[in-house]
Scaffold this motif. Sequence first.
Motif, PDB file in Angstrom:
ATOM      1  N   VAL A   6       0.851  -1.195   0.000  1.00  0.00           N
ATOM      2  CA  VAL A   6       0.000   0.000   0.000  1.00  0.00           C
ATOM      3  C   VAL A   6       0.883   1.240   0.000  1.00  0.00           C
ATOM      4  O   VAL A   6       1.772   1.366   0.855  1.00  0.00           O
ATOM      5  N   THR A   7       0.660   2.120  -0.963  1.00  0.00           N
ATOM      6  CA  THR A   7       1.353   3.409  -0.956  1.00  0.00           C
ATOM      7  C   THR A   7       0.423   4.456  -0.356  1.00  0.00           C
ATOM      8  O   THR A   7      -0.766   4.498  -0.689  1.00  0.00           O
ATOM      9  N   VAL A   8       0.983   5.275   0.527  1.00  0.00           N
ATOM     10  CA  VAL A   8       0.225   6.404   1.066  1.00  0.00           C
ATOM     11  C   VAL A   8       0.929   7.665   0.596  1.00  0.00           C
ATOM     12  O   VAL A   8       2.100   7.892   0.926  1.00  0.00           O
ATOM     13  N   VAL A   9       0.265   8.454  -0.219  1.00  0.00           N
ATOM     14  CA  VAL A   9       0.867   9.694  -0.711  1.00  0.00           C
ATOM     15  C   VAL A   9       0.384  10.837   0.176  1.00  0.00           C
ATOM     16  O   VAL A   9      -0.826  11.042   0.346  1.00  0.00           O
ATOM     17  N   GLY A  10       1.355  11.584   0.719  1.00  0.00           N
ATOM     18  CA  GLY A  10       1.054  12.613   1.716  1.00  0.00           C
ATOM     19  C   GLY A  10       1.341  12.000   3.076  1.00  0.00           C
ATOM     20  O   GLY A  10       0.621  11.112   3.524  1.00  0.00           O
ATOM     21  N   ALA A  11       2.429  12.457   3.687  1.00  0.00           N
ATOM     22  CA  ALA A  11       2.832  11.879   4.979  1.00  0.00           C
ATOM     23  C   ALA A  11       2.483  12.826   6.124  1.00  0.00           C
ATOM     24  O   ALA A  11       3.184  12.900   7.125  1.00  0.00           O
ATOM     25  N   SER A  65      10.284   9.877  -3.758  1.00  0.00           N
ATOM     26  CA  SER A  65      10.254   9.507  -5.171  1.00  0.00           C
ATOM     27  C   SER A  65       9.130   8.504  -5.434  1.00  0.00           C
ATOM     28  O   SER A  65       8.809   7.671  -4.580  1.00  0.00           O
ATOM     29  N   TYR A  66       8.550   8.582  -6.641  1.00  0.00           N
ATOM     30  CA  TYR A  66       7.463   7.656  -6.978  1.00  0.00           C
ATOM     31  C   TYR A  66       7.963   6.271  -7.349  1.00  0.00           C
ATOM     32  O   TYR A  66       7.178   5.333  -7.416  1.00  0.00           O
ATOM     33  N   ASP A  67       9.302   6.166  -7.629  1.00  0.00           N
ATOM     34  CA  ASP A  67       9.780   4.879  -8.113  1.00  0.00           C
ATOM     35  C   ASP A  67       9.493   3.752  -7.113  1.00  0.00           C
ATOM     36  O   ASP A  67       9.159   2.643  -7.497  1.00  0.00           O
ATOM     37  N   GLU A  68       9.581   4.098  -5.831  1.00  0.00           N
ATOM     38  CA  GLU A  68       9.346   3.060  -4.818  1.00  0.00           C
ATOM     39  C   GLU A  68       7.883   2.627  -4.710  1.00  0.00           C
ATOM     40  O   GLU A  68       7.572   1.648  -4.052  1.00  0.00           O
ATOM     41  N   THR A  69       6.990   3.365  -5.340  1.00  0.00           N
ATOM     42  CA  THR A  69       5.557   3.026  -5.233  1.00  0.00           C
ATOM     43  C   THR A  69       5.134   1.963  -6.246  1.00  0.00           C
ATOM     44  O   THR A  69       3.999   1.500  -6.234  1.00  0.00           O
ATOM     45  N   ASP A  71       4.015  -0.967  -8.565  1.00  0.00           N
ATOM     46  CA  ASP A  71       3.235  -2.200  -8.315  1.00  0.00           C
ATOM     47  C   ASP A  71       2.520  -2.237  -6.966  1.00  0.00           C
ATOM     48  O   ASP A  71       2.435  -3.282  -6.317  1.00  0.00           O
ATOM     49  N   SER A  72       2.018  -1.094  -6.555  1.00  0.00           N
ATOM     50  CA  SER A  72       1.216  -1.073  -5.322  1.00  0.00           C
ATOM     51  C   SER A  72      -0.135  -1.714  -5.598  1.00  0.00           C
ATOM     52  O   SER A  72      -0.675  -1.600  -6.705  1.00  0.00           O
ATOM     53  N   ASP A  73      -0.694  -2.356  -4.578  1.00  0.00           N
ATOM     54  CA  ASP A  73      -2.054  -2.901  -4.702  1.00  0.00           C
ATOM     55  C   ASP A  73      -3.084  -1.795  -4.455  1.00  0.00           C
ATOM     56  O   ASP A  73      -4.160  -1.795  -5.046  1.00  0.00           O
ATOM     57  N   ILE A  74      -2.732  -0.910  -3.531  1.00  0.00           N
ATOM     58  CA  ILE A  74      -3.627   0.207  -3.209  1.00  0.00           C
ATOM     59  C   ILE A  74      -2.775   1.470  -3.087  1.00  0.00           C
ATOM     60  O   ILE A  74      -1.664   1.424  -2.547  1.00  0.00           O
ATOM     61  N   VAL A  75      -3.284   2.588  -3.600  1.00  0.00           N
ATOM     62  CA  VAL A  75      -2.643   3.887  -3.363  1.00  0.00           C
ATOM     63  C   VAL A  75      -3.664   4.784  -2.664  1.00  0.00           C
ATOM     64  O   VAL A  75      -4.764   5.002  -3.175  1.00  0.00           O
ATOM     65  N   VAL A  76      -3.287   5.259  -1.487  1.00  0.00           N
ATOM     66  CA  VAL A  76      -4.149   6.159  -0.717  1.00  0.00           C
ATOM     67  C   VAL A  76      -3.613   7.578  -0.923  1.00  0.00           C
ATOM     68  O   VAL A  76      -2.426   7.827  -0.691  1.00  0.00           O
ATOM     69  N   ILE A  77      -4.461   8.485  -1.374  1.00  0.00           N
ATOM     70  CA  ILE A  77      -3.993   9.855  -1.654  1.00  0.00           C
ATOM     71  C   ILE A  77      -4.507  10.815  -0.580  1.00  0.00           C
ATOM     72  O   ILE A  77      -5.705  11.102  -0.503  1.00  0.00           O
ATOM     73  N   THR A  78      -3.578  11.262   0.263  1.00  0.00           N
ATOM     74  CA  THR A  78      -3.960  12.199   1.334  1.00  0.00           C
ATOM     75  C   THR A  78      -3.250  13.539   1.151  1.00  0.00           C
ATOM     76  O   THR A  78      -3.331  14.402   2.018  1.00  0.00           O
ATOM     77  N   ALA A  79      -2.520  13.698   0.052  1.00  0.00           N
ATOM     78  CA  ALA A  79      -1.726  14.915  -0.133  1.00  0.00           C
ATOM     79  C   ALA A  79      -2.612  16.090  -0.483  1.00  0.00           C
ATOM     80  O   ALA A  79      -3.593  15.942  -1.208  1.00  0.00           O
ATOM     81  N   GLY A  80      -2.243  17.223   0.023  1.00  0.00           N
ATOM     82  CA  GLY A  80      -2.999  18.422  -0.354  1.00  0.00           C
ATOM     83  C   GLY A  80      -2.723  19.552   0.596  1.00  0.00           C
ATOM     84  O   GLY A  80      -1.943  19.406   1.543  1.00  0.00           O
ATOM     85  N   LEU A  81      -3.339  20.661   0.294  1.00  0.00           N
ATOM     86  CA  LEU A  81      -3.203  21.829   1.160  1.00  0.00           C
ATOM     87  C   LEU A  81      -4.463  21.968   1.994  1.00  0.00           C
ATOM     88  O   LEU A  81      -5.537  21.542   1.588  1.00  0.00           O
ATOM     89  N   ALA A  82      -4.317  22.574   3.148  1.00  0.00           N
ATOM     90  CA  ALA A  82      -5.492  22.920   3.953  1.00  0.00           C
ATOM     91  C   ALA A  82      -5.872  24.349   3.552  1.00  0.00           C
ATOM     92  O   ALA A  82      -5.053  25.078   2.991  1.00  0.00           O
TER      93      ALA A  82
END
Length: 309
Positions: A6-11, A65-69, A71-82
Amino acid sequence: MRKPKVTVVGAGFVGATTAQRILEKELADVVLMDVVEGMPQGKALDMMESAPIEGFSTAIVGTNSYDETKDSDIVVITAGLARKPGMSRDDLQAKNAEIVGGIVGEVASRSPKAILIVVTNPLDIMTYLAWKKSGFNHRRVFGMAGVLDSARYAYFLSLELKMPPKEIEAVVLGGHGDLMVPAPEFSKAKGKPVTDLLPKETIEAINQRTRDGGAEIVTLLKTGSAYYAPSSSVTAMVEAILEDTGRVLPCCVYLKGEYGIQEMYCGVTASLGREGVKKVIELKLSSESQAALKQSAEHVKEQIAKLTL
Ligand code: TXD
């Protein structure tokens, strides 16, 4: 056998807490990605240092970097601005659309079979955008909001009914915003409809507290927004998918005529599994809830129209 990935984008708050919950439940190995240098790496290392204590056997890497992501089974996108002072909701939508659109391009090419779970606000619009930009089948692109809104509803009902929260089943439909639709006719305490247990005015007050649930936390925190319940909500979806349980959860999914809503994203109950959305479950709503859902969907549609795709 390969562990799910699982990749989570936005830490940030939601992303990092989601990663922690996935690891501790041993659902999958996690890649935590953010644009801020060192931050996802630092959080990932800190989480791994808890492994000897917590005893989980899953692993996390932090990266810019995106290279490590790949072949993910799921990508969760939490990145953004408030939203910042002076920024309108429309300004925020345009800015987050740029961020989410960019991310989807990067992850979709590296993980063409992945399921995308969108978390970034404005949720329904970002989910629609992610679907368009990914080119994925709509069954593999959906958003998290309903699990959270329903959990808040269940908690507030449990307070009123003086029952443990886990005894309550609650359903909130519609867009993730002021027009969300708590559905008391499908909300139950120990299997009994809450409409038989509480007076109408009490239910309406709880419905309103639910609609204002996000704002209530923002006011208390003063900076930032909720993340404990949001990360639990994402994790419940990840679990249903990876373990192919078919669990029915309220999610922001693509509708093709269900509830009279055509070709757009909105919050409804759906069964989730390995292929993503297995089935949209159409509930027989009261005429009041049906009308409120239609109004909520109309609002989402107007916001989607402002996107430049
Ligand atoms: O129910 C729901 N869907 C929600 C949605 C519940 C809670 C929070 N909700 C929304 O999730 C919230 O309104 C935000 O749009 C997102 C993330 O909330 P969070 O509280 O985690 O925000 P943070 O802590 O600011 O984290 C955002 C991170 C931050 O570390 C940025 O550096 C990163 O996003 N970011 C990026 N990462 C990768 N790539 C790009 N382009 C990028 N831009 C920012």
